[in-house]
Enzyme design. Structure first.
Site, mmCIF file in Angstrom:
data_model
loop_
_atom_site.group_PDB
_atom_site.id
_atom_site.type_symbol
_atom_site.label_atom_id
_atom_site.label_comp_id
_atom_site.label_asym_id
_atom_site.label_seq_id
_atom_site.Cartn_x
_atom_site.Cartn_y
_atom_site.Cartn_z
ATOM 1 N N SER A 186 25.446 29.374 6.877
ATOM 2 C CA SER A 186 24.274 30.178 7.229
ATOM 3 C C SER A 186 23.340 30.256 6.031
ATOM 4 O O SER A 186 23.761 30.648 4.937
ATOM 5 C CB SER A 186 24.683 31.593 7.642
ATOM 6 N N ASP A 201 22.869 42.668 25.940
ATOM 7 C CA ASP A 201 22.302 41.849 24.864
ATOM 8 C C ASP A 201 22.560 40.364 25.091
ATOM 9 O O ASP A 201 21.648 39.539 25.025
ATOM 10 C CB ASP A 201 22.912 42.250 23.511
ATOM 11 N N SER A 255 19.795 42.909 17.871
ATOM 12 C CA SER A 255 20.919 42.120 18.366
ATOM 13 C C SER A 255 21.016 40.709 17.787
ATOM 14 O O SER A 255 21.209 39.732 18.501
ATOM 15 C CB SER A 255 20.886 42.061 19.892
ATOM 16 N N SER A 256 20.927 40.645 16.479
ATOM 17 C CA SER A 256 21.139 39.351 15.832
ATOM 18 C C SER A 256 22.573 38.884 16.070
ATOM 19 O O SER A 256 22.837 37.680 16.122
ATOM 20 C CB SER A 256 20.846 39.444 14.336
ATOM 21 N N ASP A 259 23.902 50.492 30.188
ATOM 22 C CA ASP A 259 24.611 49.234 30.528
ATOM 23 C C ASP A 259 26.105 49.463 30.728
ATOM 24 O O ASP A 259 26.681 49.002 31.711
ATOM 25 C CB ASP A 259 24.298 48.095 29.542
ATOM 26 N N GLU A 270 18.329 52.820 28.304
ATOM 27 C CA GLU A 270 19.182 52.852 27.108
ATOM 28 C C GLU A 270 20.478 53.600 27.382
ATOM 29 O O GLU A 270 20.466 54.670 27.997
ATOM 30 C CB GLU A 270 18.411 53.515 25.968
ATOM 31 N N HIS A 271 21.576 53.023 26.927
ATOM 32 C CA HIS A 271 22.916 53.574 27.141
ATOM 33 C C HIS A 271 23.265 53.635 28.628
ATOM 34 O O HIS A 271 24.043 54.487 29.054
ATOM 35 C CB HIS A 271 23.060 54.956 26.483
HETATM 36 P P1 ADP Z 1 22.502 43.623 15.106
HETATM 37 O O1 ADP Z 1 23.216 42.912 16.209
HETATM 38 O O2 ADP Z 1 21.871 44.903 15.519
HETATM 39 O O3 ADP Z 1 21.521 42.757 14.376
HETATM 40 P P2 ADP Z 1 25.158 43.691 13.996
HETATM 41 O O4 ADP Z 1 25.729 44.420 12.850
HETATM 42 O O5 ADP Z 1 25.776 43.833 15.328
HETATM 43 O O6 ADP Z 1 23.606 44.060 14.032
HETATM 44 O O7 ADP Z 1 25.152 42.132 13.664
HETATM 45 C C1 ADP Z 1 24.683 41.632 12.435
HETATM 46 C C2 ADP Z 1 25.621 40.557 11.985
HETATM 47 O O8 ADP Z 1 25.437 39.346 12.769
HETATM 48 C C3 ADP Z 1 25.363 40.091 10.558
HETATM 49 O O9 ADP Z 1 25.965 40.947 9.625
HETATM 50 C C4 ADP Z 1 26.033 38.722 10.593
HETATM 51 O O10 ADP Z 1 27.430 38.827 10.498
HETATM 52 C C5 ADP Z 1 25.684 38.201 11.989
HETATM 53 N N1 ADP Z 1 24.440 37.396 11.917
HETATM 54 C C6 ADP Z 1 23.229 37.685 12.437
HETATM 55 N N2 ADP Z 1 22.310 36.730 12.136
HETATM 56 C C7 ADP Z 1 22.953 35.806 11.390
HETATM 57 C C8 ADP Z 1 22.577 34.587 10.735
HETATM 58 N N3 ADP Z 1 21.311 34.127 10.783
HETATM 59 N N4 ADP Z 1 23.534 33.908 10.053
HETATM 60 C C9 ADP Z 1 24.795 34.363 10.007
HETATM 61 N N5 ADP Z 1 25.206 35.500 10.581
HETATM 62 C C10 ADP Z 1 24.313 36.229 11.268
HETATM 63 MG MG MG Z 2 24.965 43.649 17.259
#
Ligand code: ADP
Ligand code: MG
Length: 389
Positions: free
Chosen positions: A70, A174, A128-129, A39, A36-37
């Site tokens: 979305s 990520d 890491s969405s 990369d 962690e930390h």
């Molecule tokens: P993390 O990467 O830890 O999940 P972030 O704040 O970096 O958190 O990213 C989250 C953002 O990614 C959401 O606020 C949105 O803008 C985008 N995102 C993630 N999943 C989706 C989705 N299914 N549809 C649209 N946007 C998404």
């Molecule tokens: Mg993120």
């Protein structure tokens, strides 16, 4: 998964009503098992792609417009491929616009298309969405436009979109794992030269369990930037002492011990974390290969303590989740994962013990924090790919 894709395709027809046959793609979230930390310090990490993902359904439009919707945000956004600009009010849409832009800047010819997204990765929780939606939109743009982009390059382009278009100074981990992950494997990645090795993670009786603190990561951006600066300072100091140090990765723990007294306290603590964490990742690879989860778990605990005491990026909620996990039977190890200050922890737990693990920690955590945690039982999955039903 099949049900989710069918439902997505049904919604696509409802929202875009273009009569086109769609193709489907997915990109997973990720959890970092250890490293962690490290990369952005040119070091080593060991993430795996997980069984939570974002899905897309897409088809070409025949013009140069991109229409995206979305399900998670219940919103449609449109843009023209010859006029891509960051707009705050487009929120999540900027990740997709950013990907289209970096792909085209690189010379890839992208066609106009409709894309529907739906995800089950908890947002803004450290799984890491954001990288998932970047890599997924890159994959979708490329495949629908009939261009081939190697997984490693797609990862780099997604990182570029996040750095330059979104303005988040993230490392490569990520996007790399999300793009190149392989089912039943964790990834050992050298973040400096991007050499990597898939390390089998196949344990019939063990789950990777992620615990979500449900705490907003308020401090994360400013603290992240100051940690990066502190590490850069460490590099400068070690360069004076040793010479030839490009990243903290170039300093061994032995060299660190010999010169640590010359460093100011904060720099010393930050460097100590990074330098030892790199060594832990290398050991973790060895233990995983010899299926020694006891030793692997001990490294996770050391990693957590170092992040808490030396790098100072944990928080009360994460510490409670880890402490409670380590009290449970059938647990090999537990640590915070991701940037810190909230987000998730990750534990290795015997399958037989998982149910009790979740019930007891939920109770204890609720009592101590008045928040309700969430748990995700995870398996190592493939990176971004097309889904054919
Ligand atoms: P993390 O990467 O830890 O999940 P972030 O704040 O970096 O958190 O990213 C989250 C953002 O990614 C959401 O606020 C949105 O803008 C985008 N995102 C993630 N999943 C989706 C989705 N299914 N549809 C649209 N946007 C998404
Ligand atoms: Mg993120």
């Amino acid at each position: 998964m099949e049900q989710r894709v069918k439902e997505l395709n049904r919604k696509y027809k409802e929202i875009f009503s273009d009569g086109n046959k769609v193709r489907n793609f997915q990109a997973p979230g990720r959890v970092n098992l250890i490293g962690e930390h490290t990369d952005y310090n040119g070091g080593f990490v060991m993430p795996m792609a997980i069984n939570r993902n974002v899905l897309s359904a897409a088809a070409p439009r025949g013009d140069n417009e991109v229409h995206i919707h979305s399900v998670n945000f219940d919103k449609t956004i449109q843009f023209k491929l010859n006029n891509i600009e960051y707009r705050k009010e487009d929120g999540w849409g900027n990740y997709i616009k950013g990907m289209a832009k970096v792909l085209m800047d690189k010379g890839y010819k992208i066609c106009g298309m409709n894309i529907l997204f739906e995800g089950d990765i908890p947002l803004a929780s450290g799984l890491s969405s954001s990288a998932a939606i970047e890599v997924l939109s890159g994959k979708t743009f490329a495949m629908i436009s009939g261009v081939e982009i190697p997984a490693e390059e797609l990862a780099l382009l997604a990182q570029k979109a996040e750095n330059e278009f979104i303005g988040v100074n993230c490392g490569i981990m990520d996007q790399y794992i999300i793009s190149t992950g392989k089912k039943n494997n964790a990834l050992f990645l050298d973040c400096r030269d991007l050499s990597s090795e898939q390390v089998p993670f196949i344990f019939d009786d063990v789950y990777v369990v992620i615990g979500n603190t449900k705490k907003e990561r308020g401090l994360v951006d400013s603290e992240y930037n100051s940690r990066r600066k502190e590490c850069e300072h460490g590099v400068k100091e070690f360069n004076k002492i040793l010479g030839g140090v490009k990243d903290l990765r170039d300093v061994t723990s032995r060299q660190f011990e010999e010169s640590k007294d010359k460093l100011p306290e904060i720099t010393r603590k930050r460097c100590q974390h990074v330098i030892y964490e790199d060594e832990r990742v290398k050991k973790a690879v060895k233990y995983l290969k010899s299926k020694d989860l006891e030793s692997f778990g001990n490294l996770m605990v050391e990693s957590h303590e170092s992040l808490r005491d030396l790098y100072e990026v944990s928080c009360r909620e994460l510490d409670i989740l880890v402490e409670e996990a380590l009290k449970m039977d059938g647990v090999f190890g537990s640590r915070m994962t991701g940037a810190g200050f909230g987000g998730c922890n990750v534990s290795l737990v015997l399958k037989d013990h998982v149910e009790k693990f979740i019930v007891l920690i939920t109770e204890a955590y609720k009592k101590k924090t008045s928040r309700k945690p969430e748990f995700y039982i995870c398996t190592p999955e493939d990176g971004a790919k097309e889904i054919v039903l």
